[in-house]
Motif scaffolding. Sequence first.
Motif, PDB file in Angstrom:
ATOM      1  N   THR A   1       0.847  -1.237  -0.078  1.00 14.01           N
ATOM      2  CA  THR A   1      -0.167  -0.167  -0.248  1.00 14.01           C
ATOM      3  C   THR A   1       0.963   1.183   0.089  1.00 14.01           C
TER       4      THR A   1
ATOM      5  N   GLU B   1       1.045   4.194  -2.939  1.00  5.90           N
ATOM      6  CA  GLU B   1       1.215   5.508  -2.597  1.00  5.90           C
ATOM      7  C   GLU B   1       2.421   6.384  -3.175  1.00  5.90           C
TER       8      GLU B   1
ATOM      9  N   LEU C   1       2.047   6.592  -7.024  1.00 10.03           N
ATOM     10  CA  LEU C   1       1.346   7.532  -7.361  1.00 10.03           C
ATOM     11  C   LEU C   1       1.562   8.967  -7.274  1.00 10.03           C
TER      12      LEU C   1
ATOM     13  N   ALA D   1      -6.231  11.267  -2.978  1.00 11.19           N
ATOM     14  CA  ALA D   1      -4.997  10.295  -2.724  1.00 11.19           C
ATOM     15  C   ALA D   1      -4.706  10.111  -1.188  1.00 11.19           C
TER      16      ALA D   1
ATOM     17  N   ALA E   1      -7.413   8.098   0.497  1.00  9.57           N
ATOM     18  CA  ALA E   1      -7.708   6.771   0.131  1.00  9.57           C
ATOM     19  C   ALA E   1      -6.432   6.068   1.045  1.00  9.57           C
ATOM     20  N   PHE E   2      -5.045   6.695   1.025  1.00 10.74           N
ATOM     21  CA  PHE E   2      -4.317   5.877   1.570  1.00 10.74           C
ATOM     22  C   PHE E   2      -4.346   5.852   3.283  1.00 10.74           C
TER      23      PHE E   2
ATOM     24  N   ASN F   1     -10.750   0.437  -0.054  1.00  8.84           N
ATOM     25  CA  ASN F   1      -9.802   1.490   0.009  1.00  8.84           C
ATOM     26  C   ASN F   1      -8.425   1.329  -0.894  1.00  8.84           C
TER      27      ASN F   1
ATOM     28  N   MET G   1      -7.628   3.655  -4.305  1.00  4.93           N
ATOM     29  CA  MET G   1      -5.950   3.892  -4.809  1.00  4.93           C
ATOM     30  C   MET G   1      -5.774   3.694  -6.219  1.00  4.93           C
TER      31      MET G   1
END
Length: 269
Positions: free
Chosen positions: A113, A117, A120, A130, A133-134, A189, A193
Amino acid sequence: MSSNLLQECPLFISSALRQGDKQRELDRLNLIPYAEALAEFIETSDTPMTVGLQGDWGTGKTSMLNMLRGDDDNPTSGLLDSKQCLIINFETWSYAQFNDRKSLPMACLFALTEKLEEGLKKKGVVGADASDAFRKATGKLSSVLKKSLANASVGVMGISIPVGKALQDEETPPAPDDLSKQMMEFRDNFSEMVELWTAGSQQKQNKRVVICVDDLDRVQPVVALELLESIKNFLDVPGCVFVLAVDYEVVQQGMKEKLGVDIQKMSGK
């Protein structure tokens, strides 16, 4: 024959593998045609999709992965189109060294995860959506970890940095009794992302997140199987393609250790 094995020195690709490029001359095992076909499949397949690169240790799985993903510092060096594919590289070996069997899958989910991030951000996908969601995704994992460790009476010693960060997160809400619900919410979630990258894709672009998982054959077989189960249950969402480099025999052995010989014979494949 042994001189062709790639156990100690897998190929690392630092420039684009176009026709005529000198880097193609390093391909002594003639893997590039297979890697080119696989790259086309990854870029055009329906999602979610999981691809297994199967072979004994040292037969070139990592080298083929490197052909697909290229060099981290040069996003255009691999065969996959960096404008279409957000590539996440994940090696299980380093996490397996510092986690017990119970915490390893959760440590890997947390780390993946975080890597999404980071990917992204590198692609310029930033903003409140963003971050939110993280925060939600890692918050769910933190809650489940705290509850699981409390139930199992397991200390935090030996847990890797990603899990340690999760346990120290003061903003994490208290874990509810329904851990399964929390993990399903984490899946949603994580999917949010992924959608931050894939949303609004034109038909020709067909964007996707490609997660390359390597070194599965370096961890205990039963742990490798449990990690594969976690990936399948919680990260197998639309827009994702997983490319898993794995020794088929390792998965078979994991099935045998966890479920018994009879189940392994019936459904191991």
